[in-house]
Scaffold this motif. Structure first.
Motif, short mmCIF file in Angstrom:
data_model
loop_
_atom_site.label_atom_id
_atom_site.label_comp_id
_atom_site.label_asym_id
_atom_site.label_seq_id
_atom_site.Cartn_x
_atom_site.Cartn_y
_atom_site.Cartn_z
N CYS A 23 0.97 -1.00 0.10
CA CYS A 23 0.13 -0.11 -0.31
C CYS A 23 0.68 1.72 0.25
CB CYS A 23 -0.67 0.08 1.27
SG CYS A 23 -2.17 -1.75 1.34
N THR A 24 0.57 2.01 -0.91
CA THR A 24 0.95 3.05 -0.57
C THR A 24 0.05 4.44 0.25
OG1 THR A 24 1.76 2.83 -2.69
CG2 THR A 24 1.92 5.37 -2.29
N LEU A 25 0.49 5.01 1.37
CA LEU A 25 0.41 5.57 2.05
C LEU A 25 0.02 7.61 1.08
CD1 LEU A 25 1.54 5.67 5.76
CD2 LEU A 25 -0.67 5.33 4.31
N VAL A 26 -0.89 7.99 1.43
CA VAL A 26 -1.94 8.80 0.58
C VAL A 26 -1.97 10.57 1.77
CG1 VAL A 26 -3.27 10.26 -0.77
CG2 VAL A 26 -3.05 8.01 -1.33
N ALA A 27 -1.19 11.68 0.98
CA ALA A 27 -0.42 12.04 2.39
C ALA A 27 -1.50 12.62 3.44
CB ALA A 27 -0.35 13.92 1.80
N ARG A 28 -2.51 12.71 2.97
CA ARG A 28 -4.10 13.37 3.74
C ARG A 28 -4.62 12.49 4.70
NH1 ARG A 28 -9.45 12.69 2.11
NH2 ARG A 28 -10.97 13.67 4.01
N GLU A 29 -4.49 12.95 6.20
CA GLU A 29 -4.63 12.01 7.57
C GLU A 29 -6.27 12.01 7.61
OE1 GLU A 29 -2.42 12.55 10.93
OE2 GLU A 29 -4.60 13.18 12.31
N VAL A 38 -5.22 7.74 11.22
CA VAL A 38 -5.91 6.65 10.26
C VAL A 38 -5.92 7.47 9.29
CG1 VAL A 38 -8.08 6.58 9.21
CG2 VAL A 38 -7.86 5.70 11.74
N LYS A 39 -4.93 6.90 8.18
CA LYS A 39 -4.36 7.37 7.02
C LYS A 39 -5.23 7.20 5.39
CE LYS A 39 -0.50 9.03 8.62
NZ LYS A 39 1.42 8.63 9.07
N LYS A 40 -5.09 7.48 4.52
CA LYS A 40 -5.72 7.09 3.16
C LYS A 40 -4.73 6.63 3.20
CE LYS A 40 -8.07 8.74 -0.85
NZ LYS A 40 -8.68 9.48 -1.39
N CYS A 41 -5.12 5.60 1.98
CA CYS A 41 -3.77 4.75 1.51
C CYS A 41 -4.69 3.94 0.28
CB CYS A 41 -3.15 3.46 1.98
SG CYS A 41 -4.32 2.13 2.67
N ILE A 42 -3.41 3.48 -0.60
CA ILE A 42 -3.92 2.92 -2.31
C ILE A 42 -3.21 1.20 -2.11
CG2 ILE A 42 -3.44 3.05 -4.26
CD1 ILE A 42 -4.20 6.70 -4.42
N ASP A 43 -4.03 0.90 -2.46
CA ASP A 43 -3.05 -0.75 -2.62
C ASP A 43 -2.95 -0.47 -4.00
OD1 ASP A 43 -3.08 -3.86 -4.51
OD2 ASP A 43 -4.34 -4.10 -1.97
N LYS A 44 -1.74 -0.90 -4.29
CA LYS A 44 -0.84 -1.32 -4.68
C LYS A 44 -1.26 -1.57 -6.24
CE LYS A 44 3.50 0.47 -2.72
NZ LYS A 44 4.89 -0.35 -2.25
N ALA A 51 -9.30 2.81 4.14
CA ALA A 51 -8.39 3.86 5.34
C ALA A 51 -7.14 3.17 6.07
CB ALA A 51 -9.65 4.25 5.55
N ALA A 52 -6.16 3.08 6.26
CA ALA A 52 -5.16 2.86 7.29
C ALA A 52 -5.06 3.05 8.50
CB ALA A 52 -3.64 2.08 6.47
N LYS A 53 -6.38 2.20 9.31
CA LYS A 53 -6.11 2.10 10.77
C LYS A 53 -4.45 2.31 11.92
CE LYS A 53 -8.42 2.47 14.74
NZ LYS A 53 -10.30 2.61 15.19
#
Ligand SMILES: Nc1ncnc2c1ncn2[C@@H]1O[C@H](COP(=O)(O)OP(=O)(O)OP(=O)(O)O)[C@@H](O)[C@H]1O
Length: 360
Positions: A23-29, A38-44, A51-53
């Motif tokens: 997963c890549t974290l997206v800047a936005r918390e 909790v941060k937004k992420c994208i499955d590569k 949402a990664a908690k």
């Protein structure tokens, strides 16, 4: 000793390979709680958003891994409810457990609760969303799970414009209850805690119904039902059932909506509407034969339920408080704190005698 019934094992495979491989974290918390971010992420591999908690395993010097396992296990129990957030993957590092959750892009309903006019919920919106919340809670209650921290910050939307569907999150304080051995704890958020919690009485599924009453009030009016100048006053308002149903607050809102709230904000948990009764209330289902007003007689049937099964000297009380801002009064969502001192200074005699622990 009767302690809270935490679920101590989970089925989900806990991965120890690096989260960042997949997963890549997206800047936005997206949000932050006492022990989690909790941060937004994208499955590569799929490009899908989640949402990664990130939950800290050590809290206040204690290993709280089992609390996180409880949260995972409850998400597993609720996985067939469309209104509870989906758990996708779990990763573990030396210091954290990471829950990869369905991303609820519409964010907290808190924002609409505190919004003015155009952006605030209409009564029609509230009816639709509340039915979804109650369906989610009904699923939990059928599985003897009680959420214990239902508040606008833990009720999310799949989209905000157009208004999407409900996803219930944050099962960190959730417990399994069985009807005989009820749980006695202080858990929750001051404005949403039920009187039985303050009165040192058992927690049951009815405790969540109280919070839904407060939630409904807030969604419709933007006012916090019991909020006082400080926590002590808030607790007194709850224990004295100081609710303002005046036309200034409920202007333009139907009497049925007020009747619904009144059937939930009943001090005696056994007289409070059950989740199925809430769903049958004429405000929420006006067209069915089952839709009859909830009068005392409907609620009396619960009177015969088992009463307290636990001796008071066997109790261990745990307190976990989050203070959040008064609706439509403060702008910052980050005004949250954990504070047990206020509990110790409360006027309630029972509370002063109780040994308190902090829920990790
Ligand atoms: N699946 C999700 N999609 C989008 N945002 C989320 C999601 N899960 C959580 N959030 C955001 O993060 C915030 C904190 O999440 P959560 O309540 O689960 O954390 P917590 O540490 O357990 O909080 P608390 O200390 O209040 O109990 C939520 O209020 C919400 O704004």
């Amino acid at each position: 000793m009767n302690r809270s019934t935490m679920v101590s094992s989970a089925q989900t495979r806990i991965r120890t390979d690096p989260f960042s491989n997949d997963c890549t974290l997206v800047a936005r918390e997206l949000g932050r709680g006492k022990f989690a971010v909790v941060k937004k992420c994208i499955d590569k591999s799929t490009g899908k958003e989640y949402a990664a908690k990130f939950l800290r395993k050590r809290r206040k010097g204690e290993d709280c891994r089992l609390d996180i396992i409880n949260e995972i296990a409850i998400l597993e129990i609720a996985k067939f409810s469309p209104h509870v957030v989906d758990l996708h993957e779990v990763y573990e590092t030396a210091s954290e457990i990471i829950l990869v959750l369905e991303y609820a892009a519409g964010g907290e309903i808190f924002h609409q609760c505190v919004a003015h006019h155009d952006e605030a919920f209409t009564e029609k919106d509230v009816i639709r969303l509340l039915r979804q919340i109650l369906n989610g809670v009904s699923y939990l209650h059928e599985n003897n799970v009680v959420h214990l921290d239902l508040k606008p910050q833990n009720i999310l939307l799949t989209s905000s414009n157009p208004l999407g569907d409900i996803r219930i999150v944050d099962f960190g304080l959730s417990r399994q209850v069985d009807s005989v051995k009820e749980v006695r704890e202080i858990l929750g958020t001051p404005e949403y805690v039920a009187p039985e919690i303050l009165n040192y009485e058992p927690i049951s599924t009815a405790t969540a119904i109280w919070s839904i009453g407060v939630l409904t009030y807030v969604m419709l009016t933007g006012d916090s039902t019991f909020l006082g100048g400080d926590k002590q006053e808030t607790f007194l308002n709850i224990s004295q059932l100081n609710v303002h149903y005046g036309p200034d607050v409920f202007e333009g809102i139907t009497d049925l909506a007020v009747d619904f709230i009144k059937s939930l904000l009943i001090k005696n948990p056994r007289k409070r509407a059950k989740v199925e009764q809430c769903l049958r209330h004429p405000w929420l289902c006006p067209s069915t034969d089952l839709a009859k007003p909830l009068k005392e007689a409907d609620l009396e049937e619960s009177e015969s339920e088992p009463t307290d099964a636990v001796a008071s000297d066997e109790l261990v009380l745990m307190a976990s408080y989050t203070v959040h801002c008064p609706c439509r009064q403060l702008e910052s969502l980050d005004n949250r704190e954990t504070d047990l001192k206020v509990v110790r200074s409360l006027q309630f005699p029972a509370l002063q005698e109780i040994q308190q622990e902090l829920v990790c």
